[in-house]
Design a protein around this motif. Structure first.
Motif, short mmCIF file in Angstrom:
data_model
loop_
_atom_site.label_atom_id
_atom_site.label_comp_id
_atom_site.label_asym_id
_atom_site.label_seq_id
_atom_site.Cartn_x
_atom_site.Cartn_y
_atom_site.Cartn_z
N ASP A 43 16.79 49.38 3.23
CA ASP A 43 16.76 50.56 1.40
C ASP A 43 17.73 51.58 1.72
N ILE A 44 17.58 52.14 0.58
CA ILE A 44 18.73 53.72 0.54
C ILE A 44 17.56 54.37 -0.41
N THR A 45 16.91 55.56 -0.09
CA THR A 45 16.70 57.13 -1.00
C THR A 45 17.17 58.11 -1.11
N GLU A 46 17.50 58.66 -1.85
CA GLU A 46 17.73 60.37 -1.33
C GLU A 46 17.06 61.42 -1.97
N VAL A 47 17.22 62.55 -1.18
CA VAL A 47 16.58 63.88 -2.10
C VAL A 47 17.23 64.95 -1.56
N GLN A 48 16.69 65.73 -3.04
CA GLN A 48 17.77 66.95 -3.01
C GLN A 48 17.35 67.71 -2.36
N CYS A 49 18.19 68.43 -1.93
CA CYS A 49 18.31 69.42 -0.50
C CYS A 49 19.25 71.33 -1.26
N SER A 50 18.74 72.37 -0.79
CA SER A 50 19.61 73.04 -1.69
C SER A 50 20.98 73.22 -1.20
N ASP A 51 21.68 72.48 0.00
CA ASP A 51 23.14 72.91 0.11
C ASP A 51 23.28 71.07 0.39
N ALA A 52 23.07 70.12 -0.34
CA ALA A 52 23.38 68.78 -0.14
C ALA A 52 21.99 68.00 -0.63
N ARG A 53 22.86 66.48 -0.79
CA ARG A 53 21.96 65.57 -0.58
C ARG A 53 21.24 64.25 0.50
N LEU A 54 20.85 64.68 0.90
CA LEU A 54 19.93 63.49 1.92
C LEU A 54 19.79 62.62 1.37
N TYR A 55 20.65 61.57 2.03
CA TYR A 55 20.03 60.17 2.14
C TYR A 55 19.26 59.64 3.28
N ILE A 56 18.21 58.67 2.87
CA ILE A 56 17.56 58.51 4.10
C ILE A 56 17.46 56.22 3.94
N ALA A 57 17.66 56.17 5.32
CA ALA A 57 17.76 54.72 5.64
C ALA A 57 16.73 53.83 5.99
N PRO A 58 15.79 53.87 5.65
CA PRO A 58 15.61 53.23 6.85
C PRO A 58 15.10 51.75 6.86
N ILE A 59 14.53 51.01 8.06
CA ILE A 59 13.87 49.79 9.02
C ILE A 59 12.53 50.34 9.19
N MET A 60 12.24 48.72 8.40
CA MET A 60 10.76 48.79 8.78
C MET A 60 10.48 47.43 8.84
#
Length: 242
Positions: free
Chosen positions: A119-136
Motif C-alpha cells: 500500500d502507500i502512505t504519505e508523510v508531510q515533511c518540510s520540503d515535500a511529501r514523502l510517499y512510503i510503499a512497503p512490502i509486507m
C-alpha cells in the motif's frame, strides 16, 4: 462447531471442506506454475498467447481447455493485448480490469514469499511529501520500504521488484493491494507477470481487506513519525529515520 455454523449462513460440510483445502494449490495455480516454466525456457516464449500456450502444455502431456488456460494466464497477468483494432472503437483492455480479491482477509501464511501486502502512505515533511510503499510478508513482516517524493506508479513497481529480486520466492506468490491507479496500471501488472506474481486487490470501499497493512501504517506513525515532528524535517531526513 455445528452451533456456530447454524448461526451463520454456512453449512457444516462446507466449513470442513474449506479447512481441508486451506493452503492447497488450486488447479489454476498449479497450471500457472507450469506456464511460468514454459515462458522461462526461452525468451521468445513470452510472446505466447492462449492458443500457443495450450499447444505447449499438450506437448508436456497437460491437456486443458482454452478457458482454463486463459484463466490461468489472466491470473498471472500474462495475456497480451491484441494489436488489431476493429472499426476504430476503443475497447477495454482486460488486463487493466480490477483483479479479484484472492486473500479475502486471510493474512496468514505457512511459509515466506507466498502472500504479501502492499500500500502507500504519505508523510508531510518540510520540503515535500514523502510517499512510503512497503512490502509486507504475511509470514513475517515488512521486508522492504520504497520511498520517494513522487506518487507515481514507478514507486510501487520499484517496491515489488526489489522485494522479489532480493529474495527467492516460488512461482505463484500473491501480492495484495488496494484499487489505486498505480496498482491497476499496465506497467505494474506487467512487472508482476514477469516476476511470476499473482495479483490480488481489495474490493472497492472495503478498507478491512488490507487491514494488516493499515495497522502497520498506524504503528509506524504513532510510534515513530508523530514523535519526530516531520514537518520540521526534510524528506531525506525522514527517509533515513524510516
Amino acid at each position: 462447531m455445528k452451533g456456530y455454523c447454524g448461526a451463520l449462513p454456512v453449512s457444516e460440510s462446507g466449513y470442513y471442506k474449506c479447512v481441508r483445502n486451506r493452503g492447497r494449490k488450486t488447479v489454476v495455480h498449479a497450471l500457472l506454475e507450469e506456464i511460468h516454466r514454459i515462458l522461462d525456457e526461452h525468451w521468445d516464449n513470452r510472446n505466447y498467447g492462449v492458443g500457443r500456450m495450450r499447444l505447449a502444455l499438450e506437448r508436456r502431456g497437460i491437456k486443458k481447455s482454452y478457458s482454463t488456460v486463459k484463466r490461468a494466464m489472466q491470473l498471472g497477468n500474462l495475456l497480451h493485448e491484441s494489436r488489431r483494432r476493429h472499426g476504430g472503437l476503443t475497447r477495454a483492455d482486460r488486463r487493466a480490469q480490477r483483479p479479484g480479491n484472492i486473500i479475502r482477509r486471510d493474512f496468514t501464511a505457512d511459509r515466506p514469499d507466498r502472500k504479501c501486502l502492499t500500500d502507500i502512505t504519505e508523510v508531510q515533511c518540510s520540503d515535500a511529501r514523502l510517499y512510503i510503499a512497503p512490502i509486507m510478508d504475511c509470514c513475517g513482516g515488512v521486508v522492504l520500504c520504497a520511498m520517494d517524493t513522487n506518487l507515481r506508479k514507478q514507486l510501487c513497481i520499484r517496491a515489488v521488484r526489489e522485494a522479489w529480486m532480493n529474495r527467492t520466492p516460488e512461482s505463484g506468490g500473491v501480492c495484495h493491494s488496494d484499487e489505486g491507479s498505480q496498482y491497476t496500471s499496465e506497467t505494474y501488472k506487467k512487472t508482476l507477470g514477469r516476476l511470476h506474481i499473482v495479483q490480488s486487490m481489495s474490493d472497492v470501499g472495503k478498507c478491512y481487506d488490507n487491514c494488516r497493512m493499515e495497522s502497520f501504517f498506524a504503528t509506524l506513525k504513532k510510534e515513530k513519525l508523530y514523535q519526530m515532528d516531520t514537518t520540521n524535517m526534510t524528506a531525506e531526513e525522514v527517509k533515513r529515520a524510516v
